[in-house]
Write a protein that holds these residues in place. Sequence first.
Motif, PDB file in Angstrom:
ATOM      1  N   PRO A  75      -1.241   4.695  -0.906  1.00  0.00           N
ATOM      2  CA  PRO A  75      -1.070   4.291  -2.293  1.00  0.00           C
ATOM      3  C   PRO A  75      -0.671   2.816  -2.376  1.00  0.00           C
ATOM      4  O   PRO A  75      -0.274   2.214  -1.388  1.00  0.00           O
ATOM      5  CB  PRO A  75       0.068   5.191  -2.787  1.00  0.00           C
ATOM      6  CG  PRO A  75       0.882   5.450  -1.576  1.00  0.00           C
ATOM      7  CD  PRO A  75      -0.117   5.505  -0.436  1.00  0.00           C
ATOM      8  N   LYS A  76      -0.762   2.258  -3.556  1.00  0.00           N
ATOM      9  CA  LYS A  76      -0.507   0.828  -3.718  1.00  0.00           C
ATOM     10  C   LYS A  76       0.893   0.424  -3.259  1.00  0.00           C
ATOM     11  O   LYS A  76       1.111  -0.712  -2.869  1.00  0.00           O
ATOM     12  CB  LYS A  76      -0.755   0.382  -5.158  1.00  0.00           C
ATOM     13  CG  LYS A  76       0.217   0.953  -6.150  1.00  0.00           C
ATOM     14  CD  LYS A  76      -0.050   0.472  -7.558  1.00  0.00           C
ATOM     15  CE  LYS A  76       1.001   1.085  -8.475  1.00  0.00           C
ATOM     16  NZ  LYS A  76       0.975   0.589  -9.792  1.00  0.00           N
ATOM     17  N   GLU A  77       1.813   1.375  -3.243  1.00  0.00           N
ATOM     18  CA  GLU A  77       3.175   1.084  -2.799  1.00  0.00           C
ATOM     19  C   GLU A  77       3.245   0.717  -1.311  1.00  0.00           C
ATOM     20  O   GLU A  77       4.236   0.158  -0.848  1.00  0.00           O
ATOM     21  CB  GLU A  77       4.101   2.281  -3.066  1.00  0.00           C
ATOM     22  CG  GLU A  77       4.347   2.559  -4.527  1.00  0.00           C
ATOM     23  CD  GLU A  77       3.226   3.341  -5.209  1.00  0.00           C
ATOM     24  OE1 GLU A  77       3.253   3.415  -6.446  1.00  0.00           O
ATOM     25  OE2 GLU A  77       2.322   3.877  -4.521  1.00  0.00           O
ATOM     26  N   ILE A  78       2.198   0.993  -0.566  1.00  0.00           N
ATOM     27  CA  ILE A  78       2.185   0.722   0.871  1.00  0.00           C
ATOM     28  C   ILE A  78       1.793  -0.723   1.179  1.00  0.00           C
ATOM     29  O   ILE A  78       1.962  -1.198   2.305  1.00  0.00           O
ATOM     30  CB  ILE A  78       1.245   1.726   1.601  1.00  0.00           C
ATOM     31  CG1 ILE A  78       1.630   1.870   3.081  1.00  0.00           C
ATOM     32  CG2 ILE A  78      -0.206   1.306   1.510  1.00  0.00           C
ATOM     33  CD1 ILE A  78       2.905   2.594   3.292  1.00  0.00           C
ATOM     34  N   ILE A  79       1.297  -1.442   0.200  1.00  0.00           N
ATOM     35  CA  ILE A  79       0.801  -2.800   0.441  1.00  0.00           C
ATOM     36  C   ILE A  79       1.892  -3.709   1.010  1.00  0.00           C
ATOM     37  O   ILE A  79       1.626  -4.509   1.905  1.00  0.00           O
ATOM     38  CB  ILE A  79       0.168  -3.379  -0.843  1.00  0.00           C
ATOM     39  CG1 ILE A  79      -1.108  -2.583  -1.156  1.00  0.00           C
ATOM     40  CG2 ILE A  79      -0.136  -4.866  -0.695  1.00  0.00           C
ATOM     41  CD1 ILE A  79      -1.755  -2.918  -2.484  1.00  0.00           C
ATOM     42  N   GLY A  80       3.117  -3.581   0.525  1.00  0.00           N
ATOM     43  CA  GLY A  80       4.212  -4.382   1.065  1.00  0.00           C
ATOM     44  C   GLY A  80       4.427  -4.128   2.543  1.00  0.00           C
ATOM     45  O   GLY A  80       4.645  -5.058   3.333  1.00  0.00           O
ATOM     46  N   ARG A  81       4.332  -2.874   2.939  1.00  0.00           N
ATOM     47  CA  ARG A  81       4.483  -2.518   4.356  1.00  0.00           C
ATOM     48  C   ARG A  81       3.365  -3.139   5.175  1.00  0.00           C
ATOM     49  O   ARG A  81       3.593  -3.681   6.254  1.00  0.00           O
ATOM     50  CB  ARG A  81       4.494  -0.998   4.526  1.00  0.00           C
ATOM     51  CG  ARG A  81       4.632  -0.556   5.971  1.00  0.00           C
ATOM     52  CD  ARG A  81       4.571   0.955   6.101  1.00  0.00           C
ATOM     53  NE  ARG A  81       4.745   1.351   7.472  1.00  0.00           N
ATOM     54  CZ  ARG A  81       5.549   2.316   7.876  1.00  0.00           C
ATOM     55  NH1 ARG A  81       6.261   2.996   7.002  1.00  0.00           N
ATOM     56  NH2 ARG A  81       5.639   2.626   9.143  1.00  0.00           N
ATOM     57  N   ARG A  82       2.127  -3.047   4.689  1.00  0.00           N
ATOM     58  CA  ARG A  82       1.000  -3.643   5.415  1.00  0.00           C
ATOM     59  C   ARG A  82       1.207  -5.139   5.577  1.00  0.00           C
ATOM     60  O   ARG A  82       0.952  -5.699   6.648  1.00  0.00           O
ATOM     61  CB  ARG A  82      -0.321  -3.404   4.661  1.00  0.00           C
ATOM     62  CG  ARG A  82      -0.824  -1.984   4.668  1.00  0.00           C
ATOM     63  CD  ARG A  82      -1.309  -1.514   6.041  1.00  0.00           C
ATOM     64  NE  ARG A  82      -0.290  -0.782   6.731  1.00  0.00           N
ATOM     65  CZ  ARG A  82      -0.007   0.517   6.540  1.00  0.00           C
ATOM     66  NH1 ARG A  82      -0.685   1.251   5.703  1.00  0.00           N
ATOM     67  NH2 ARG A  82       0.964   1.084   7.222  1.00  0.00           N
ATOM     68  N   LYS A  83       1.663  -5.813   4.526  1.00  0.00           N
ATOM     69  CA  LYS A  83       1.884  -7.258   4.607  1.00  0.00           C
ATOM     70  C   LYS A  83       2.948  -7.590   5.645  1.00  0.00           C
ATOM     71  O   LYS A  83       2.804  -8.558   6.399  1.00  0.00           O
ATOM     72  CB  LYS A  83       2.268  -7.822   3.244  1.00  0.00           C
ATOM     73  CG  LYS A  83       1.111  -7.862   2.267  1.00  0.00           C
ATOM     74  CD  LYS A  83       1.537  -8.409   0.917  1.00  0.00           C
ATOM     75  CE  LYS A  83       0.357  -8.459  -0.037  1.00  0.00           C
ATOM     76  NZ  LYS A  83       0.759  -8.930  -1.378  1.00  0.00           N
ATOM     77  N   ARG A  84       4.003  -6.788   5.709  1.00  0.00           N
ATOM     78  CA  ARG A  84       5.055  -7.017   6.710  1.00  0.00           C
ATOM     79  C   ARG A  84       4.523  -6.769   8.129  1.00  0.00           C
ATOM     80  O   ARG A  84       4.880  -7.484   9.072  1.00  0.00           O
ATOM     81  CB  ARG A  84       6.276  -6.165   6.415  1.00  0.00           C
ATOM     82  CG  ARG A  84       7.054  -6.636   5.182  1.00  0.00           C
ATOM     83  CD  ARG A  84       8.358  -5.902   4.973  1.00  0.00           C
ATOM     84  NE  ARG A  84       8.220  -4.465   4.779  1.00  0.00           N
ATOM     85  CZ  ARG A  84       7.922  -3.880   3.615  1.00  0.00           C
ATOM     86  NH1 ARG A  84       7.725  -4.611   2.523  1.00  0.00           N
ATOM     87  NH2 ARG A  84       7.826  -2.558   3.533  1.00  0.00           N
TER      88      ARG A  84
END
Length: 91
Positions: A75-84
């Motif tokens: 879900p879109k909430e995972i984008i921050g994790r991917r960026k990190r």
Amino acid sequence: TEKAESMFNAAINSAANAVARGLTVSVNQNQFDALVSFTYNVGVNAFKNSTLLKRINANASQQSITNAFMMWNKPKEIIGRRKREVELYFS
């Protein structure tokens, strides 16, 4: 609790083993750690068949590897994790 910690450690070890087995190129510790985080999140089978692993093993460009990490954006909430994970991979 002790049981939760044991389960977490087993999952991390499984992810780390999958990363080690899947790589055909050398990576540094930050790269390995980013891939373990990614694998822990998406699952061992997903990692083994991923475009990300294929691109890393093919020594693809930084942008190509970044794009492969960012394919996993639901879900879109995972984008921050991917960026990190990308930041860790390239640090």
